[in-house]
Design a protein around this motif. Structure first.
Motif, mmCIF file in Angstrom:
data_model
loop_
_atom_site.group_PDB
_atom_site.id
_atom_site.type_symbol
_atom_site.label_atom_id
_atom_site.label_comp_id
_atom_site.label_asym_id
_atom_site.label_seq_id
_atom_site.Cartn_x
_atom_site.Cartn_y
_atom_site.Cartn_z
ATOM 1 N N THR A 173 0.837 -1.205 0.000
ATOM 2 C CA THR A 173 0.000 0.000 0.000
ATOM 3 C C THR A 173 0.866 1.247 0.000
ATOM 4 O O THR A 173 2.029 1.225 0.405
ATOM 5 C CB THR A 173 -0.925 0.020 1.231
ATOM 6 O OG1 THR A 173 -0.119 0.000 2.414
ATOM 7 C CG2 THR A 173 -1.870 -1.168 1.224
ATOM 8 N N SER A 174 0.236 2.325 -0.452
ATOM 9 C CA SER A 174 0.895 3.621 -0.458
ATOM 10 C C SER A 174 -0.167 4.704 -0.333
ATOM 11 O O SER A 174 -1.276 4.567 -0.863
ATOM 12 C CB SER A 174 1.709 3.826 -1.741
ATOM 13 O OG SER A 174 2.327 5.092 -1.737
ATOM 14 N N SER A 175 0.170 5.764 0.393
ATOM 15 C CA SER A 175 -0.746 6.890 0.586
ATOM 16 C C SER A 175 -0.206 8.116 -0.139
ATOM 17 O O SER A 175 0.993 8.419 -0.073
ATOM 18 C CB SER A 175 -0.916 7.199 2.075
ATOM 19 O OG SER A 175 -1.497 6.098 2.746
ATOM 20 N N VAL A 176 -1.115 8.830 -0.813
ATOM 21 C CA VAL A 176 -0.757 10.001 -1.605
ATOM 22 C C VAL A 176 -1.583 11.179 -1.113
ATOM 23 O O VAL A 176 -2.803 11.067 -0.926
ATOM 24 C CB VAL A 176 -1.000 9.755 -3.103
ATOM 25 C CG1 VAL A 176 -0.636 10.996 -3.910
ATOM 26 C CG2 VAL A 176 -0.186 8.566 -3.584
ATOM 27 N N LEU A 177 -0.940 12.297 -0.887
ATOM 28 C CA LEU A 177 -1.612 13.503 -0.424
ATOM 29 C C LEU A 177 -1.676 14.525 -1.540
ATOM 30 O O LEU A 177 -0.675 14.761 -2.236
ATOM 31 C CB LEU A 177 -0.863 14.098 0.779
ATOM 32 C CG LEU A 177 -1.374 15.427 1.330
ATOM 33 C CD1 LEU A 177 -2.782 15.273 1.879
ATOM 34 C CD2 LEU A 177 -0.406 15.956 2.389
ATOM 35 N N LYS B 39 -10.214 6.922 -1.323
ATOM 36 C CA LYS B 39 -9.907 7.896 -0.299
ATOM 37 C C LYS B 39 -9.664 7.208 1.033
ATOM 38 O O LYS B 39 -10.377 6.275 1.406
ATOM 39 C CB LYS B 39 -11.044 8.901 -0.169
ATOM 40 C CG LYS B 39 -11.189 9.846 -1.356
ATOM 41 C CD LYS B 39 -12.279 10.877 -1.096
ATOM 42 C CE LYS B 39 -12.402 11.849 -2.247
ATOM 43 N NZ LYS B 39 -13.450 12.871 -2.003
ATOM 44 N N ASP B 40 -8.671 7.688 1.760
ATOM 45 C CA ASP B 40 -8.356 7.131 3.066
ATOM 46 C C ASP B 40 -9.323 7.718 4.090
ATOM 47 O O ASP B 40 -9.242 8.906 4.442
ATOM 48 C CB ASP B 40 -6.910 7.438 3.445
ATOM 49 C CG ASP B 40 -6.448 6.631 4.644
ATOM 50 O OD1 ASP B 40 -7.300 5.979 5.292
ATOM 51 O OD2 ASP B 40 -5.234 6.648 4.930
ATOM 52 N N ALA B 41 -10.267 6.876 4.552
ATOM 53 C CA ALA B 41 -11.277 7.366 5.496
ATOM 54 C C ALA B 41 -10.707 7.609 6.882
ATOM 55 O O ALA B 41 -11.328 8.299 7.694
ATOM 56 C CB ALA B 41 -12.432 6.366 5.591
ATOM 57 N N GLY B 42 -9.565 7.047 7.179
ATOM 58 C CA GLY B 42 -8.989 7.203 8.513
ATOM 59 C C GLY B 42 -8.195 8.487 8.698
ATOM 60 O O GLY B 42 -7.721 8.739 9.808
ATOM 61 N N VAL B 43 -8.034 9.261 7.649
ATOM 62 C CA VAL B 43 -7.244 10.486 7.723
ATOM 63 C C VAL B 43 -8.099 11.631 7.198
ATOM 64 O O VAL B 43 -8.744 11.510 6.145
ATOM 65 C CB VAL B 43 -5.941 10.372 6.906
ATOM 66 C CG1 VAL B 43 -5.141 11.664 6.976
ATOM 67 C CG2 VAL B 43 -5.117 9.200 7.399
ATOM 68 N N SER B 44 -8.130 12.715 7.924
ATOM 69 C CA SER B 44 -8.865 13.889 7.453
ATOM 70 C C SER B 44 -8.024 14.618 6.414
ATOM 71 O O SER B 44 -6.826 14.853 6.603
ATOM 72 C CB SER B 44 -9.177 14.825 8.630
ATOM 73 O OG SER B 44 -7.985 15.257 9.257
ATOM 74 N N LEU C 217 -5.227 9.822 -0.620
ATOM 75 C CA LEU C 217 -5.605 8.636 -1.390
ATOM 76 C C LEU C 217 -4.758 7.455 -0.951
ATOM 77 O O LEU C 217 -3.552 7.592 -0.710
ATOM 78 C CB LEU C 217 -5.409 8.881 -2.886
ATOM 79 C CG LEU C 217 -6.171 10.054 -3.498
ATOM 80 C CD1 LEU C 217 -5.911 10.117 -4.999
ATOM 81 C CD2 LEU C 217 -7.650 9.963 -3.201
ATOM 82 N N GLN C 218 -5.394 6.298 -0.868
ATOM 83 C CA GLN C 218 -4.697 5.063 -0.494
ATOM 84 C C GLN C 218 -4.694 4.120 -1.684
ATOM 85 O O GLN C 218 -5.751 3.775 -2.217
ATOM 86 C CB GLN C 218 -5.358 4.396 0.706
ATOM 87 C CG GLN C 218 -4.605 3.159 1.197
ATOM 88 C CD GLN C 218 -5.217 2.594 2.458
ATOM 89 O OE1 GLN C 218 -6.283 3.036 2.889
ATOM 90 N NE2 GLN C 218 -4.551 1.625 3.051
ATOM 91 N N VAL D 23 3.809 11.803 -2.058
ATOM 92 C CA VAL D 23 3.716 10.447 -1.523
ATOM 93 C C VAL D 23 4.022 10.492 -0.032
ATOM 94 O O VAL D 23 5.122 10.892 0.377
ATOM 95 C CB VAL D 23 4.685 9.493 -2.255
ATOM 96 C CG1 VAL D 23 4.585 8.097 -1.664
ATOM 97 C CG2 VAL D 23 4.380 9.475 -3.743
ATOM 98 N N VAL D 24 3.048 10.089 0.765
ATOM 99 C CA VAL D 24 3.212 10.106 2.223
ATOM 100 C C VAL D 24 3.903 8.844 2.707
ATOM 101 O O VAL D 24 4.884 8.888 3.443
ATOM 102 C CB VAL D 24 1.848 10.293 2.911
ATOM 103 C CG1 VAL D 24 2.013 10.297 4.423
ATOM 104 C CG2 VAL D 24 1.183 11.571 2.440
ATOM 105 N N THR D 25 3.399 7.700 2.309
ATOM 106 C CA THR D 25 4.005 6.416 2.680
ATOM 107 C C THR D 25 4.313 5.647 1.407
ATOM 108 O O THR D 25 3.422 5.392 0.591
ATOM 109 C CB THR D 25 3.061 5.586 3.571
ATOM 110 O OG1 THR D 25 1.825 5.367 2.878
ATOM 111 C CG2 THR D 25 2.794 6.296 4.888
ATOM 112 N N ASP D 26 5.542 5.291 1.248
ATOM 113 C CA ASP D 26 5.983 4.547 0.069
ATOM 114 C C ASP D 26 6.645 3.266 0.544
ATOM 115 O O ASP D 26 7.841 3.235 0.836
ATOM 116 C CB ASP D 26 6.943 5.388 -0.766
ATOM 117 C CG ASP D 26 7.285 4.708 -2.085
ATOM 118 O OD1 ASP D 26 6.628 3.690 -2.405
ATOM 119 O OD2 ASP D 26 8.206 5.175 -2.772
#
Length: 264
Positions: free
Chosen positions: A39-43, A102-107, A111-112, A157-160
């Motif tokens: 997984t990866s999160s994008v802001l 969309k990442d529901a756990g982060v305000s 994007l996840q 990219v928040v988490t790569d």
């Protein structure tokens, strides 16, 4: 309980069922592959605020005027999950899958991206392709609405993650279904065979042990019927006729008097 007694009496059915179930579970290990997830999160970042000649802030981006970064994030999710994007990232003969949501756990507009593949190398490579395509799609969308270059939304990219983790959930669910179903079928089959065998034995033993009941009418008819005569003895009707004939000739005496001879 009666079920355990029936299974104990048909232990061979239980043994055969357990062997077949174990063989099916071993086959599942070879048929159902283990997947690897990454997984990866994008802001989404807003543009820098520009000021005009009069010192007022100015934002020249229709996406931001519609509702901020949430609208841009929703449009980007649709662009990354359409059929054209999927064909570009995942080949037709591949079992690799990816999701963008969309990442529901982060305000905020985060994007996840999740990728699932049969090998960790393919999972990492597919994730990099999705991240690259996200930047291209976001730039294309903003160019289509003529957004100024300095007012365009950017990605960070928040988490790569660089290592894909094995996922055994599909394999475990399949094993639970196969093992539970095999055990249930084995128990039902053992109980059914035991019930059929015991029912057959009961039917075979009933004629030999059950007493024969005769109705009173049949018993009276049986007593009133004449008995067959004994061998060497006349039947009762003949005896009666004989006795009746002697009685008509002179009495019940069975002796006959011989005439006396006169002396000569």
């Amino acid at each position: 309980m009666e079920i355990f007694r029936a299974v104990g009496r048909r232990w061979y059915v239980l043994f055969a069922g357990l062997v077949l179930t174990a063989g099916a579970c071993v086959l599942i290990f070879r048929v159902v592959p283990v997947t690897y997830d990454i997984t990866s999160s994008v802001l989404l970042l807003p543009p820098s605020v520009q000021e005009d000649a009069q010192g007022e802030r100015q934002i020249v981006n229709p996406f931001l005027n519609l509702g901020g970064l949430d609208v841009a994030a929703g449009v980007l999710v649709k662009a990354l999950t359409d059929s054209a994007s999927e064909e570009q990232i995942v080949p037709e003969d591949s079992t690799t899958e990816y999701t963008v949501e969309k990442d529901a756990g982060v305000s905020g507009s985060v994007l996840q991206i999740t990728v699932s593949a049969e090998s960790p190398e393919v999972a990492v490579e597919t994730l990099n392709q999705v991240l690259d395509l996200a930047e291209v799609r976001l730039e294309e969308l903003q160019d289509q609405i003529n957004a100024a270059e300095r007012s365009q939304v950017r990605l960070m990219v928040v988490t790569d993650n660089s290592v894909a983790e094995p996922n055994y959930s599909t394999l475990i669910r399949t094993l639970i279904v196969v093992a539970g179903g095999g055990l249930a079928v084995t128990l039902l089959l053992a109980v059914a065979i035991d019930t059929a065998v015991r029912r057959r034995r009961t039917r075979a033993e009933v004629p030999a042990t059950q007493p024969v009941t005769v109705s009173p009418a049949a018993a009276a008819t049986k007593d009133a019927s004449p008995r067959p005569p004994m061998p060497g003895r006349p039947s009762p009707p003949l005896v009666d006729q004989f006795l009746d004939g002697r009685a008509g000739n002179g009495g019940p005496s069975s002796k006959q008097t011989r005439p006396e001879r006169k002396p000569g």
